[in-house]
Structures are given as structure tokens and as C-alpha cells.
Design a protein around this motif. Structure first.
Motif, PDB file in Angstrom:
ATOM      1  N   VAL A  50       0.887  -1.163   0.000  1.00 25.77           N
ATOM      2  CA  VAL A  50       0.000   0.000   0.000  1.00 25.77           C
ATOM      3  C   VAL A  50       0.924   1.213   0.000  1.00 25.77           C
ATOM      4  O   VAL A  50       1.303   1.711   1.059  1.00 25.77           O
ATOM      5  CB  VAL A  50      -0.894   0.034   1.259  1.00 25.77           C
ATOM      6  N   PRO A  51       1.332   1.704  -1.187  1.00 28.31           N
ATOM      7  CA  PRO A  51       2.231   2.860  -1.221  1.00 28.31           C
ATOM      8  C   PRO A  51       1.419   4.143  -0.957  1.00 28.31           C
ATOM      9  O   PRO A  51       0.434   4.401  -1.637  1.00 28.31           O
ATOM     10  CB  PRO A  51       2.770   2.862  -2.661  1.00 28.31           C
ATOM     11  N   TYR A  52       1.828   4.905   0.058  1.00 27.20           N
ATOM     12  CA  TYR A  52       1.048   6.105   0.393  1.00 27.20           C
ATOM     13  C   TYR A  52       1.922   7.352   0.379  1.00 27.20           C
ATOM     14  O   TYR A  52       3.142   7.297   0.589  1.00 27.20           O
ATOM     15  CB  TYR A  52       0.357   5.937   1.751  1.00 27.20           C
ATOM     16  N   TRP A  53       1.247   8.472   0.087  1.00 24.03           N
ATOM     17  CA  TRP A  53       1.903   9.783   0.033  1.00 24.03           C
ATOM     18  C   TRP A  53       0.925  10.771   0.648  1.00 24.03           C
ATOM     19  O   TRP A  53      -0.112  11.055   0.043  1.00 24.03           O
ATOM     20  CB  TRP A  53       2.205  10.139  -1.422  1.00 24.03           C
ATOM     21  N   GLY A  54       1.203  11.221   1.861  1.00 24.38           N
ATOM     22  CA  GLY A  54       0.223  12.059   2.553  1.00 24.38           C
ATOM     23  C   GLY A  54      -1.075  11.290   2.711  1.00 24.38           C
ATOM     24  O   GLY A  54      -1.079  10.169   3.210  1.00 24.38           O
ATOM     25  N   ALA A  98       7.912   2.748  -8.411  1.00 17.92           N
ATOM     26  CA  ALA A  98       7.826   3.710  -7.304  1.00 17.92           C
ATOM     27  C   ALA A  98       8.973   3.493  -6.329  1.00 17.92           C
ATOM     28  O   ALA A  98       9.404   2.370  -6.104  1.00 17.92           O
ATOM     29  CB  ALA A  98       6.495   3.542  -6.575  1.00 17.92           C
ATOM     30  N   HIS A  99       9.462   4.597  -5.757  1.00 16.17           N
ATOM     31  CA  HIS A  99      10.518   4.530  -4.747  1.00 16.17           C
ATOM     32  C   HIS A  99       9.864   4.515  -3.377  1.00 16.17           C
ATOM     33  O   HIS A  99       9.191   5.473  -3.000  1.00 16.17           O
ATOM     34  CB  HIS A  99      11.460   5.731  -4.880  1.00 16.17           C
ATOM     35  N   ILE A 100      10.044   3.416  -2.653  1.00 15.57           N
ATOM     36  CA  ILE A 100       9.343   3.273  -1.375  1.00 15.57           C
ATOM     37  C   ILE A 100      10.290   2.923  -0.238  1.00 15.57           C
ATOM     38  O   ILE A 100      11.384   2.398  -0.455  1.00 15.57           O
ATOM     39  CB  ILE A 100       8.265   2.156  -1.446  1.00 15.57           C
ATOM     40  N   LEU A 125       5.920   6.289   0.300  1.00 20.05           N
ATOM     41  CA  LEU A 125       6.542   6.763  -0.948  1.00 20.05           C
ATOM     42  C   LEU A 125       7.593   7.818  -0.621  1.00 20.05           C
ATOM     43  O   LEU A 125       7.389   8.676   0.248  1.00 20.05           O
ATOM     44  CB  LEU A 125       5.482   7.351  -1.881  1.00 20.05           C
ATOM     45  N   GLN A 126       8.710   7.744  -1.326  1.00 18.07           N
ATOM     46  CA  GLN A 126       9.791   8.705  -1.090  1.00 18.07           C
ATOM     47  C   GLN A 126       9.711   9.898  -2.029  1.00 18.07           C
ATOM     48  O   GLN A 126      10.318  10.931  -1.794  1.00 18.07           O
ATOM     49  CB  GLN A 126      11.137   7.991  -1.227  1.00 18.07           C
TER      50      GLN A 126
END
Ligand SMILES: [Zn+2]
Length: 181
Positions: A50-54, A98-100, A125-126
Motif C-alpha cells: 500500500v504505497p502512500y503519500w500524505g 515507485a521509490h518506497i 513513498l519517497q
């Protein structure tokens, strides 16, 4: 019904197999009619993130069957020689580019009907630079109210997303185990 992959030929010698219950066992196995090799079939592991960003989550639109054109979290079959965490990281790289930073295990979902076990990890996520591979049409970030709920490819993805946004509201992330029909 217990799913079987219906092994027709022996993996050792190539001769036909026959399904019957071996001595000291309690269920049908594919047994070679020539060399006697017993082929055990066990659930397949699917690993993802589950890649998350904010307050957004990254979904990938599938470019492959099944469910081509629908949205999924990055996930795929665990390979031999690979840990579940390494497999989740690899699938995220292959499908989303994606960079995680991989974090804790988040969902453990049995799909007994399909003979599968799905494991999803949280992944921070970075950055928001994505380079989807050939299995993905596009990778895109979604807020909860933007999630295309009617176009989610798999029940385990839907379940995982529901748990994710519920935990976001709680402000606390746990491990969720369950069964998906
Ligand atoms: Zn054989």
C-alpha cells in the motif's frame, strides 16, 4: 471445494499422474503412475504494498489479464528464493516504478476459493515520480474520495484499501487478518 491445479504429468519423469489418496494421507494428491512421485499442491502467495503519500494511495491500472484496465495495488506472485518483504518491494518496483520505504505487514488475506494467500505491506513513498512497467497502463495517486471503488481489480485490494483508510481515521495502523471469498 478445495482448489486443485490438476497436475496431469509428473514433474520428475513426465509420465501421467493419477489423483488418489497416498498411504497415511487424507486427501487426493497427484501421484505419478510411473515413478510414484507425489505432487503436493499448496496455496500460492501473493505479495504487495500500500504505497502512500500524505493522504493519497498509489494505484496501478492493469495492462494484463485478468482484469485488464482495472485498478490494483502493486502486487504479484512471490518467487522462490525471495522473502515476502523482498517480493512486495520487487512488485512495487516492477509495476509502479515507485521509490518506497517498506514498512510493516498490513493485511493477511486468505482467498481459500482461489488457493491463494495475499500479504500487503505498508510502504511510504519517497517521491511522486513513477515509472510503470509493461504490466501497468498508468500509476496514479488517489485520495479516499477519489478511489475508483467500482473499478478495483481484486477483492483483497478493496479490503486492504478499506482497512487502510479506516486506520488513517483512527490514527493507528494494525495488522488485519481475514478471509476473502
Ligand atoms: Zn514420475
Amino acid at each position: 471445494m478445495i482448489p486443485s491445479r490438476r497436475i496431469k504429468h509428473c514433474r520428475v519423469c513426465g509420465n501421467p499422474t493419477d489423483y488418489r489418496v497416498p498411504a497415511d494421507d487424507n486427501r487426493d494428491r497427484a501421484i505419478c503412475t510411473s515413478c510414484g512421485e507425489i505432487h503436493y499442491e499448496n496455496p500460492i502467495n501473493v505479495v504487495g504494498t500500500v504505497p502512500y503519500w500524505g493522504d493519497q494511495v498509489l494505484l496501478c491500472r492493469r495492462n494484463i489479464e485478468p482484469r485488464r484496465g482495472l485498478w490494483t495495488l502493486p502486487a504479484g506472485f512471490l518467487e522462490l528464493g525471495e522473502s515476502t518483504a523482498a517480493g512486495a518491494q520487487r512488485e512495487t518496483d516492477e509495476e509502479a516504478g515507485a521509490h518506497i520505504e517498506l514498512q510493516g505487514l498490513f493485511t493477511v488475506l486468505n482467498v481459500v476459493r482461489a488457493g491463494q494467500l495475499h500479504l500487503y505491506y505498508l510502504a511510504r513513498l519517497q517521491d511522486t515520480v513513477f515509472a510503470p512497467g509493461p504490466e501497468t497502463i498508468e500509476a496514479q495517486l488517489f485520495r479516499e474520495d477519489e478511489i475508483p471503488w467500482d473499478e478495483i481489480a481484486f477483492r483483497t485490494v478493496r479490503e486492504t484499501l478499506l482497512h487502510y483508510f479506516a486506520d488513517c481515521r483512527r490514527g493507528e495502523f494494525g495488522v488485519h487478518a481475514g478471509d476473502v471469498s
